[in-house]
Motif scaffolding. Structure first.
Motif, short mmCIF file in Angstrom:
data_model
loop_
_atom_site.label_atom_id
_atom_site.label_comp_id
_atom_site.label_asym_id
_atom_site.label_seq_id
_atom_site.Cartn_x
_atom_site.Cartn_y
_atom_site.Cartn_z
N GLU A 97 -3.14 14.76 36.96
CA GLU A 97 -4.43 14.20 37.35
C GLU A 97 -4.28 12.71 37.63
N LYS A 105 -6.23 23.04 42.88
CA LYS A 105 -5.06 23.08 42.00
C LYS A 105 -4.82 24.48 41.45
N GLU A 154 -0.50 20.19 34.99
CA GLU A 154 -1.42 19.59 35.96
C GLU A 154 -1.25 18.07 35.94
N ILE A 170 2.00 17.80 45.33
CA ILE A 170 1.52 18.95 46.10
C ILE A 170 2.62 19.55 46.97
N TRP A 186 -11.19 19.61 43.84
CA TRP A 186 -9.81 19.41 43.42
C TRP A 186 -9.36 20.46 42.41
N ARG A 187 -10.21 20.75 41.44
CA ARG A 187 -9.86 21.72 40.41
C ARG A 187 -9.57 23.09 41.01
#
Length: 296
Positions: free
Chosen positions: A292, A275, A290, A211, A271-272
């Protein structure tokens, strides 16, 4: 007297069906030889008859009077050319800065669109179109860098400058950079129960790298990992990555990303969605992949 630069890298650049001699000079200037330009357009370095209708002091591949209105001041200046010494140092070569090449092509294409070309110039416009198509995906400088091998040197120099700006030579004293609210919001969007303590799961560190630190310029996170490796005993790092960042550039950029991502987490229900916001606001270099992590 202006110094004549020497070519540090030389190669033959293939564009379409043309093999063009190019070079990178010692100051990083990319050049294409004068002969290569003539070759690209299938022209000869002829002289002029006394009454020939040509623009004086222009190379013959672009000196026709009807092309003059399509030559801007920048190209006009660059068409004076540049002289450099070959890599072996045994001869002087006349050439042009690489940026001139697509500009010359544009002259013919602009003239064709305006209906200003003469019949005998139409084949040159076709050549220009083919050459421009070859340059449409990758610029001329990038092609020269790849052909000459200068790409690796260029990338190395660029990385050195980035690391010099972001990585400190002296370890900074620890200061709290991440507010508790940042972690609280991270736990919420990840669906993890929030506990206000520093003993967090190790995968939170991987999330933080993804992040935050991976949004710094390319190469910075790799250098931080090298300088701050995890302990063989615990698997945890002895220092915080931000202790290796410079106070004038590294820390302000870090703070910008921390503040920005905290705001994005606040407005994200999960979260999705976070992102998605993150990829738009703070994109990584290169492909957007991505990452995960399973809840532990």
């Amino acid at each position: 007297m202006e110094k004549i630069l020497k070519a540090e890298y030389e190669a033959t650049l293939k564009i379409g069906e043309k093999d063009l001699a190019c070079a990178v000079l010692e100051d990083g200037t990319r050049v294409i030889s004068r002969n290569a330009i003539f070759k690209a357009f299938g022209r000869t370095k002829r002289g002029r008859a006394l009454n020939e209708s040509r623009v004086p002091n222009m190379p013959s591949f672009i000196d026709a009077n009807n092309l003059k209105p399509f030559i801007n001041s920048e190209l006009d200046c660059e068409l004076k050319g540049i002289e450099y010494i070959s890599k072996k140092g045994n001869k002087r070569i006349k050439g042009f800065k690489a940026d001139v090449f697509p500009m010359i092509c544009s002259v013919y294409l602009d003239a064709r669109r305006a209906g200003a070309l003469k019949i005998q110039q139409e084949p040159l416009a076709v050549v220009a179109e083919i050459l421009m198509q070859s340059l449409s995906k990758v610029g001329i400088a990038a092609l020269i860098d790849e052909a000459t091998g200068y790409q690796e040197v260029r990338d190395k120099h660029a990385l050195e400058k980035i690391l010099e700006a972001y990585i400190t030579k002296e370890l900074m004293k620890w200061q709290k950079r991440f507010p508790d609210e940042w972690y609280e919001n991270l736990f919420r969007v990840r669906g993890i129960e929030w506990k206000n303590n520093s003993d967090r799961p190790q995968y939170i560190g991987r999330l933080t790298n993804d992040i935050i630190y991976d949004r710094l310029p390319k190469g910075v996170l790799e250098e931080l990992k090298r300088l701050n490796p995890p302990s063989e005993d615990t698997g945890r790092r002895k220092r915080k990555h931000h202790q290796f960042l410079t106070p004038n550039i590294g820390h302000p950029k870090l703070q910008e990303i921390i503040t920005g991502t905290n705001t994005l987490m606040k407005i994200s229900p999960n979260w999705r969605k976070f992102k998605d916001h993150l990829a738009r606001a703070f994109p990584k270099h290169g492909e957007q992949t991505e990452i995960e992590f399973e809840n532990e």
